[in-house]
Design a protein around this motif. Structure first.
Motif, PDB file in Angstrom:
ATOM      1  N   ASP A 134      -7.755  12.091  -5.498  1.00 32.26           N
ATOM      2  CA  ASP A 134      -8.959  12.740  -6.006  1.00 32.26           C
ATOM      3  C   ASP A 134     -10.013  12.745  -4.938  1.00 32.26           C
ATOM      4  N   HIS A 135     -10.632  13.882  -4.707  1.00 36.09           N
ATOM      5  CA  HIS A 135     -11.693  13.942  -3.712  1.00 36.09           C
ATOM      6  C   HIS A 135     -12.789  14.864  -4.230  1.00 36.09           C
ATOM      7  N   ALA A 136     -13.956  14.308  -4.486  1.00 34.10           N
ATOM      8  CA  ALA A 136     -15.101  15.085  -4.981  1.00 34.10           C
ATOM      9  C   ALA A 136     -14.673  16.033  -6.086  1.00 34.10           C
ATOM     10  N   HIS A 137     -14.493  17.316  -5.762  1.00 32.98           N
ATOM     11  CA  HIS A 137     -14.197  18.286  -6.817  1.00 32.98           C
ATOM     12  C   HIS A 137     -12.768  18.792  -6.761  1.00 32.98           C
ATOM     13  N   ARG A 138     -11.958  18.214  -5.863  1.00 36.22           N
ATOM     14  CA  ARG A 138     -10.575  18.689  -5.759  1.00 36.22           C
ATOM     15  C   ARG A 138      -9.613  17.561  -6.033  1.00 36.22           C
ATOM     16  N   ARG A 139      -8.546  17.919  -6.717  1.00 37.35           N
ATOM     17  CA  ARG A 139      -7.523  16.943  -7.036  1.00 37.35           C
ATOM     18  C   ARG A 139      -6.233  17.409  -6.368  1.00 37.35           C
ATOM     19  N   HIS A 140      -5.691  16.575  -5.510  1.00 35.99           N
ATOM     20  CA  HIS A 140      -4.429  16.905  -4.837  1.00 35.99           C
ATOM     21  C   HIS A 140      -3.309  16.151  -5.537  1.00 35.99           C
ATOM     22  N   VAL A 175      -7.709  11.169   1.791  1.00 31.86           N
ATOM     23  CA  VAL A 175      -6.706  10.111   1.608  1.00 31.86           C
ATOM     24  C   VAL A 175      -7.354   8.728   1.465  1.00 31.86           C
ATOM     25  N   VAL A 176      -8.365   8.447   2.308  1.00 29.99           N
ATOM     26  CA  VAL A 176      -8.980   7.117   2.291  1.00 29.99           C
ATOM     27  C   VAL A 176      -9.933   7.060   1.102  1.00 29.99           C
ATOM     28  N   ASN A 177      -9.382   6.613  -0.018  1.00 32.72           N
ATOM     29  CA  ASN A 177     -10.059   6.676  -1.300  1.00 32.72           C
ATOM     30  C   ASN A 177      -9.208   5.911  -2.293  1.00 32.72           C
ATOM     31  N   VAL A 178      -9.572   5.983  -3.550  1.00 33.33           N
ATOM     32  CA  VAL A 178      -8.714   5.416  -4.591  1.00 33.33           C
ATOM     33  C   VAL A 178      -7.898   6.560  -5.171  1.00 33.33           C
ATOM     34  N   GLY A 179      -6.587   6.390  -5.214  1.00 35.70           N
ATOM     35  CA  GLY A 179      -5.703   7.411  -5.775  1.00 35.70           C
ATOM     36  C   GLY A 179      -4.905   6.830  -6.921  1.00 35.70           C
ATOM     37  N   LEU A 180      -4.006   7.637  -7.457  1.00 37.95           N
ATOM     38  CA  LEU A 180      -3.132   7.200  -8.545  1.00 37.95           C
ATOM     39  C   LEU A 180      -1.696   7.526  -8.196  1.00 37.95           C
ATOM     40  N   PHE A 181      -0.840   6.513  -8.272  1.00 41.20           N
ATOM     41  CA  PHE A 181       0.599   6.722  -8.154  1.00 41.20           C
ATOM     42  C   PHE A 181       1.124   6.776  -9.582  1.00 41.20           C
ATOM     43  N   LEU A 182       1.789   7.870  -9.940  1.00 40.21           N
ATOM     44  CA  LEU A 182       2.228   8.070 -11.319  1.00 40.21           C
ATOM     45  C   LEU A 182       3.743   8.075 -11.424  1.00 40.21           C
ATOM     46  N   MET A 202      -0.552   3.862 -11.713  1.00 40.02           N
ATOM     47  CA  MET A 202      -0.761   2.712 -10.841  1.00 40.02           C
ATOM     48  C   MET A 202      -1.877   3.049  -9.853  1.00 40.02           C
ATOM     49  N   VAL A 203      -3.015   2.386 -10.006  1.00 39.29           N
ATOM     50  CA  VAL A 203      -4.143   2.618  -9.114  1.00 39.29           C
ATOM     51  C   VAL A 203      -3.724   2.247  -7.690  1.00 39.29           C
ATOM     52  N   THR A 204      -4.057   3.121  -6.751  1.00 36.52           N
ATOM     53  CA  THR A 204      -3.675   2.922  -5.358  1.00 36.52           C
ATOM     54  C   THR A 204      -4.934   2.931  -4.490  1.00 36.52           C
ATOM     55  N   GLN A 205      -5.164   1.817  -3.817  1.00 40.31           N
ATOM     56  CA  GLN A 205      -6.315   1.724  -2.919  1.00 40.31           C
ATOM     57  C   GLN A 205      -5.853   2.081  -1.521  1.00 40.31           C
ATOM     58  N   VAL A 206      -6.561   3.016  -0.893  1.00 40.36           N
ATOM     59  CA  VAL A 206      -6.229   3.419   0.472  1.00 40.36           C
ATOM     60  C   VAL A 206      -7.438   3.124   1.354  1.00 40.36           C
ATOM     61  N   VAL A 207      -7.207   2.349   2.401  1.00 41.34           N
ATOM     62  CA  VAL A 207      -8.300   1.918   3.287  1.00 41.34           C
ATOM     63  C   VAL A 207      -7.928   2.196   4.742  1.00 41.34           C
ATOM     64  N   GLU A 208      -8.948   2.250   5.567  1.00 41.06           N
ATOM     65  CA  GLU A 208      -8.705   2.384   7.005  1.00 41.06           C
ATOM     66  C   GLU A 208      -9.077   1.070   7.670  1.00 41.06           C
ATOM     67  N   LYS A 209      -8.148   0.541   8.458  1.00 47.39           N
ATOM     68  CA  LYS A 209      -8.362  -0.737   9.117  1.00 47.39           C
ATOM     69  C   LYS A 209      -7.883  -0.620  10.560  1.00 47.39           C
ATOM     70  N   ASN A 210      -8.779  -0.807  11.505  1.00 51.77           N
ATOM     71  CA  ASN A 210      -8.431  -0.712  12.935  1.00 51.77           C
ATOM     72  C   ASN A 210      -7.706   0.590  13.264  1.00 51.77           C
ATOM     73  N   GLY A 211      -8.164   1.699  12.673  1.00 52.60           N
ATOM     74  CA  GLY A 211      -7.561   2.995  12.973  1.00 52.60           C
ATOM     75  C   GLY A 211      -6.309   3.320  12.177  1.00 52.60           C
ATOM     76  N   ALA A 212      -5.773   2.339  11.457  1.00 47.35           N
ATOM     77  CA  ALA A 212      -4.565   2.585  10.657  1.00 47.35           C
ATOM     78  C   ALA A 212      -4.959   2.827   9.198  1.00 47.35           C
ATOM     79  N   ILE A 213      -4.240   3.719   8.540  1.00 47.47           N
ATOM     80  CA  ILE A 213      -4.498   3.980   7.121  1.00 47.47           C
ATOM     81  C   ILE A 213      -3.467   3.192   6.309  1.00 47.47           C
ATOM     82  N   LEU A 214      -3.983   2.324   5.446  1.00 54.56           N
ATOM     83  CA  LEU A 214      -3.139   1.414   4.676  1.00 54.56           C
ATOM     84  C   LEU A 214      -3.294   1.688   3.184  1.00 54.56           C
ATOM     85  N   ARG A 215      -2.246   1.350   2.426  1.00 59.52           N
ATOM     86  CA  ARG A 215      -2.307   1.543   0.974  1.00 59.52           C
ATOM     87  C   ARG A 215      -1.907   0.256   0.261  1.00 59.52           C
TER      88      ARG A 215
END
Length: 135
Positions: free
Chosen positions: A51-57, A93-100, A115-128
């Motif tokens: 989910d991002h602002a007004h768009r859902r991917h 991507v770097v946001n809270v998403g949902l794995f269904l 399943m709530v999925t937290q996506v974060v950026e750490k040291n340039g890497a994108i982690l979930r």
């Protein structure tokens, strides 16, 4: 008269890896569940919703072939090789998403496990981190 929807009880969910990991790492999900009536054409669909602002991917991550399930206890397991977010902007991507994980009987949706999925950026890497709703 419309038939009653089957009652589904989810008794266990396993998510591998269960810790913070690269966004594109494989994901293995397992579900122990029981149904109170037989399902003629049971199939699971896996999706990731960013989910991002007004768009859902909504990204389709795979589905199983339909099988007949007797009433009683069952186990579903599936491995997703990739989360399918490489085409999306980092800001999405770097946001809270949902794995269904969605169970269908034919075209009828029986149950959706979110399943709530937290996506974060750490040291340039994108982690979930996929959170287990039963824990």
């Amino acid at each position: 008269r419309r038939k009653m929807a089957p009652a589904v009880e989810v008794t266990k969910i396993s998510i591998q890896p269960e810790n913070l990991c690269p966004i594109d790492a494989p994901l293995k999900v397992g579900v122990d569940f029981s149904v109170d009536t037989p399902l003629a054409a049971a199939r699971w669909e896996l999706r990731y919703v960013a989910d991002h602002a007004h768009r859902r991917h909504v990204i389709d991550l795979g589905k199983t072939e339909p099988v007949a399930l007797a009433s009683g206890a069952h186990h579903f397991e599936h491995e997703v090789s990739d989360f399918g977010v490489s085409g999306l902007k980092k800001s999405v991507v770097v946001n809270v998403g949902l794995f269904l994980a969605v169970l269908f009987d034919g075209d009828e949706e029986v149950i959706q496990i979110s399943m709530v999925t937290q996506v974060v950026e750490k040291n340039g890497a994108i982690l979930r981190l996929v959170l287990n709703p039963l824990e």
